[in-house]
Design an enzyme around this catalytic site. Structure first.
Site, PDB file in Angstrom:
ATOM      1  N   LYS A 206       0.830  -1.202   0.000  1.00  9.20           N
ATOM      2  CA  LYS A 206       0.000   0.000   0.000  1.00  9.20           C
ATOM      3  C   LYS A 206       0.870   1.259   0.000  1.00  9.20           C
ATOM      4  CE  LYS A 206      -3.837   0.134   2.407  1.00  9.20           C
ATOM      5  NZ  LYS A 206      -4.820   0.238   3.523  1.00  9.20           N
ATOM      6  N   GLU A 212      10.438  -5.342   3.916  1.00 11.38           N
ATOM      7  CA  GLU A 212      10.641  -6.671   3.348  1.00 11.38           C
ATOM      8  C   GLU A 212      10.254  -6.706   1.869  1.00 11.38           C
ATOM      9  OE1 GLU A 212       9.164  -7.371   7.672  1.00 11.38           O
ATOM     10  OE2 GLU A 212       8.801  -5.958   6.022  1.00 11.38           O
ATOM     11  N   GLY A 267      -5.201  -4.836   5.417  1.00 16.13           N
ATOM     12  CA  GLY A 267      -4.306  -5.756   4.713  1.00 16.13           C
ATOM     13  C   GLY A 267      -4.768  -7.192   4.712  1.00 16.13           C
ATOM     14  N   ARG A 268      -5.187  -7.701   5.875  1.00 15.31           N
ATOM     15  CA  ARG A 268      -5.571  -9.112   5.949  1.00 15.31           C
ATOM     16  C   ARG A 268      -6.970  -9.371   5.398  1.00 15.31           C
ATOM     17  NH1 ARG A 268      -4.688  -6.718  10.603  1.00 15.31           N
ATOM     18  NH2 ARG A 268      -6.289  -6.489  12.210  1.00 15.31           N
ATOM     19  N   GLU A 353      -4.035 -11.685  14.321  1.00 14.59           N
ATOM     20  CA  GLU A 353      -3.663 -10.286  14.149  1.00 14.59           C
ATOM     21  C   GLU A 353      -4.855  -9.377  14.415  1.00 14.59           C
ATOM     22  OE1 GLU A 353      -0.466  -9.058  11.254  1.00 14.59           O
ATOM     23  OE2 GLU A 353      -2.180  -8.051  10.316  1.00 14.59           O
ATOM     24  N   HIS A 385      -2.293 -38.165  11.202  1.00 16.27           N
ATOM     25  CA  HIS A 385      -1.071 -38.909  11.493  1.00 16.27           C
ATOM     26  C   HIS A 385      -0.017 -38.016  12.129  1.00 16.27           C
ATOM     27  CE1 HIS A 385      -2.237 -42.628   9.340  1.00 16.27           C
ATOM     28  NE2 HIS A 385      -3.001 -41.787   8.671  1.00 16.27           N
ATOM     29  N   LYS A 513       9.339  -4.122  13.965  1.00 16.64           N
ATOM     30  CA  LYS A 513       9.800  -3.467  12.736  1.00 16.64           C
ATOM     31  C   LYS A 513      10.658  -2.245  13.057  1.00 16.64           C
ATOM     32  CE  LYS A 513       5.979  -4.506   9.545  1.00 16.64           C
ATOM     33  NZ  LYS A 513       4.933  -3.890   8.721  1.00 16.64           N
TER      34      LYS A 513
END
Length: 552
Positions: A206, A212, A267-268, A353, A385, A513
């Site tokens: 954005k 990153e 964002g999510r 979050e 399993h 961050k």
């Protein structure tokens, strides 16, 4: 605001929880032949079966009463009304507008956002169609067939999960990959067999300043320019999903290939926006629009259905029931579909979050009840399993959501029938368990001696009474996937309202961050003495000693 623990229904539920402590699900089903019909709902082909939960009609009534006392219906109206319910950031929470189907306004601060939404969707269609047809070619005139999405968090987890889930719908000859981790291994592997002449990069950020994402994007840019020998190639091989036009232009991306989204898109919750461009590149715009339509159908159900018949509301209330009245600290998400392998990881971010908060809407610390549980899971039957041992016989009570499609996404129908047999068996086994009498009878029939029976019986007993919820639908399609994701989005919203927290900020992401930006300079300069705690200083000093000279 009245806190959850101060609502009248909260204390009623605490007393009710004590009253039903001794009830076993086996007994509940035996006593009520209509239990399934009483505690299941259907929305089109989607079955929501919550009958294998430790609830009675009184439980559901009290939980619904709790939701009413928390003013849930008004909060739903506020979200769909475009109000700035993300108050710590002064923003609306309006991802529902991105999948709105009717030709009616959706307004934020008095402004209809739908014209802007439709404009971006049309821009996406033009670009995707040009990519697939070959009208948009690379710098050397070759068709672009490898699409690499560079983002992190919601700009990666959602598009990656959806693209993986819809793999059978991918357009022929298109390969879509995702890079998020700043660990150089991630982009190294994504580029390993890629051809600069045929690779398109989508940089999803954005602000176009995310550390990153920009680190990976610059590495990809350098790889492309070195491979094609020209800075001009960037304009043909990079597009951006961003709001920062100046930085996008500075990077070398053609402004016509910048796809906008808005501050009311968290964002999510952004895979419905231009952040979903990689999805559209993978499956085509028609299928992406079906994905939006599926979510819209759940939006309408959530907005209009009464609380006691509202699937996202009930799913959210079940989470409240187990987290706040049973003390459960985890929730397992178990998709019986390999294409949904990334769905639990997606929900980890979406839920933890959103609701992993300890401060209520009044700025007070929450000390008398828990908020978000730990979300985890893997596809069945692999998970059977691995960690199902703990679900069946462990000391922790972990509610589980089982998710499956009745029809497979492949031609291997015999595989799918075995998969679904396990799906049904596991929910039944968690509910029923196995008694000492049943184990004794089995071992006796197998010819075991009394001593062996006595020794093995405790180890082969299953307590049962382990709650599970089943979601079963016809087939995993773009539409059904959109509906499923929207269901969990609204479930998260319901729980945030009842816990009295702001679900749509993420201040807890920022602290690390900020510290990382400071530490970067310290790692590059051997002469400075880090000014941290003794442990962090010691780790940095050890790193400096181990670092190879070539990386200094």
């Amino acid at each position: 605001m009245t806190r959850l623990s101060e609502l009248p229904a909260y204390n009623k539920l605490r007393a009710h929880r004590a009253e039903i402590e001794g009830l076993h699900l086996r007994e509940m089903f035996a006593a009520d032949p209509q239990r399934f019909s009483r505690f299941s709902l259907q929305l089109d082909d989607l079955l929501f079966d919550y009958s294998k939960n430790r609830i009675t009609s009184e439980t559901v009534g009290l939980l619904t009463e709790l939701a009413q006392q928390a003013d849930l219906e008004r909060w739903i109206g506020r979200m769909f009304g475009g109000e700035a319910i993300n108050e710590t950031e002064g923003r609306a929470v309006f991802h529902v507008a991105l999948r709105h189907q009717a030709n009616t306004p959706m307004t934020v601060a008095g402004q209809d956002v739908m014209p802007a939404v439709r404009t971006v969707q049309q821009q996406m269609r033009r670009f995707v169609d040009a990519l697939h047809s070959g009208a948009h070619l690379g710098h050397t005139g070759r068709k672009l067939t490898t699409v690499i999405n560079i983002g992190i968090g919601g700009s990666d987890l959602g598009p990656q999960m959806v693209s993986t889930a819809l793999r059978p719908y991918w357009v022929e000859a298109i390969d879509v990959r995702f890079v998020s981790n700043v660990d150089g291994a991630h982009i190294t592997e994504a580029l390993r067999d890629a051809d600069p002449e045929t690779t398109l990069f989508i940089v999803a950020s954005k602000t176009f300043t995310t550390l990153e994402t920009l680190t990976n994007a610059k590495t990809a840019r350098r790889w492309l320019v070195e491979g094609l020998g020209s800075e001009d190639a960037v304009a043909k091989h990079f597009v951006a999903v961003s709001t920062n036009l100046n930085e996008v232009k500075r990077f070398g991306i053609n402004p016509q290939n910048m796809f906008e989204f808005w501050d009311w898109v968290g964002g999510r919750f952004s895979c419905w926006s231009a952040i979903g461009l990689s999805i559209a590149c993978a499956v085509g715009m028609e299928q992406f629009e079906q994905f939006l339509a599926g979510a819209a159908s759940m939006d309408q159900h959530f907005r209009n259905a009464p609380l006691e018949q509202n699937i996202p509301v009930l799913l959210g209330l079940l989470g409240i029931w187990y987290t706040n009245f049973f003390g459960c600290e985890a929730q397992a998400i178990l998709p019986y579909d390999q294409y949904l392998a990334r769905f639990p990881a997606y929900l980890q971010q979406a839920e933890m979050e959103s609701n992993g908060k300890r401060t209520d809407r009044q700025g007070q610390q929450i000390t008398d009840y828990q908020t978000a549980p730990i979300i985890w899971g893997e596809p069945g039957t692999n998970s059977q399993h691995a960690f199902f041992q703990l679900l069946h016989q462990g000391t922790r009570l972990i509610p589980t959501d089982f998710i499956a499609a009745a029809n497979p996404s492949t031609e291997l129908h015999d595989h799918h029938q075995l998969l679904l047999a396990n799906f049904f068996a596991q929910t039944e086994a968690l509910m029923q368990g196995k008694t000492a009498e049943q184990v004794h009878a089995e071992l006796s029939a197998a010819g075991a001696s009394p001593a062996t029976i006595a020794q093995l019986t405790p180890h082969r007993c299953f307590p049962g009474n382990r709650p599970s919820t089943a979601l079963l639908f016809e087939r995993l399609t773009p539409r059904s996937l959109g509906r499923l994701i929207a269901l969990y989005e609204h479930k998260i919203f319901v729980q945030g309202v009842l816990w009295g927290i702001y679900s749509f900020d993420q201040w807890g992401v920022e602290l690390g961050k900020q510290l990382a930006k400071r530490i970067i300079g310290e790692l590059a300069n051997d002469g400075t003495v880090p000014k941290h705690d003794a442990s962090t200083n010691g780790q940095i000093a050890h790193y400096r000693r181990l670092r190879e000279p070539s990386s200094r």
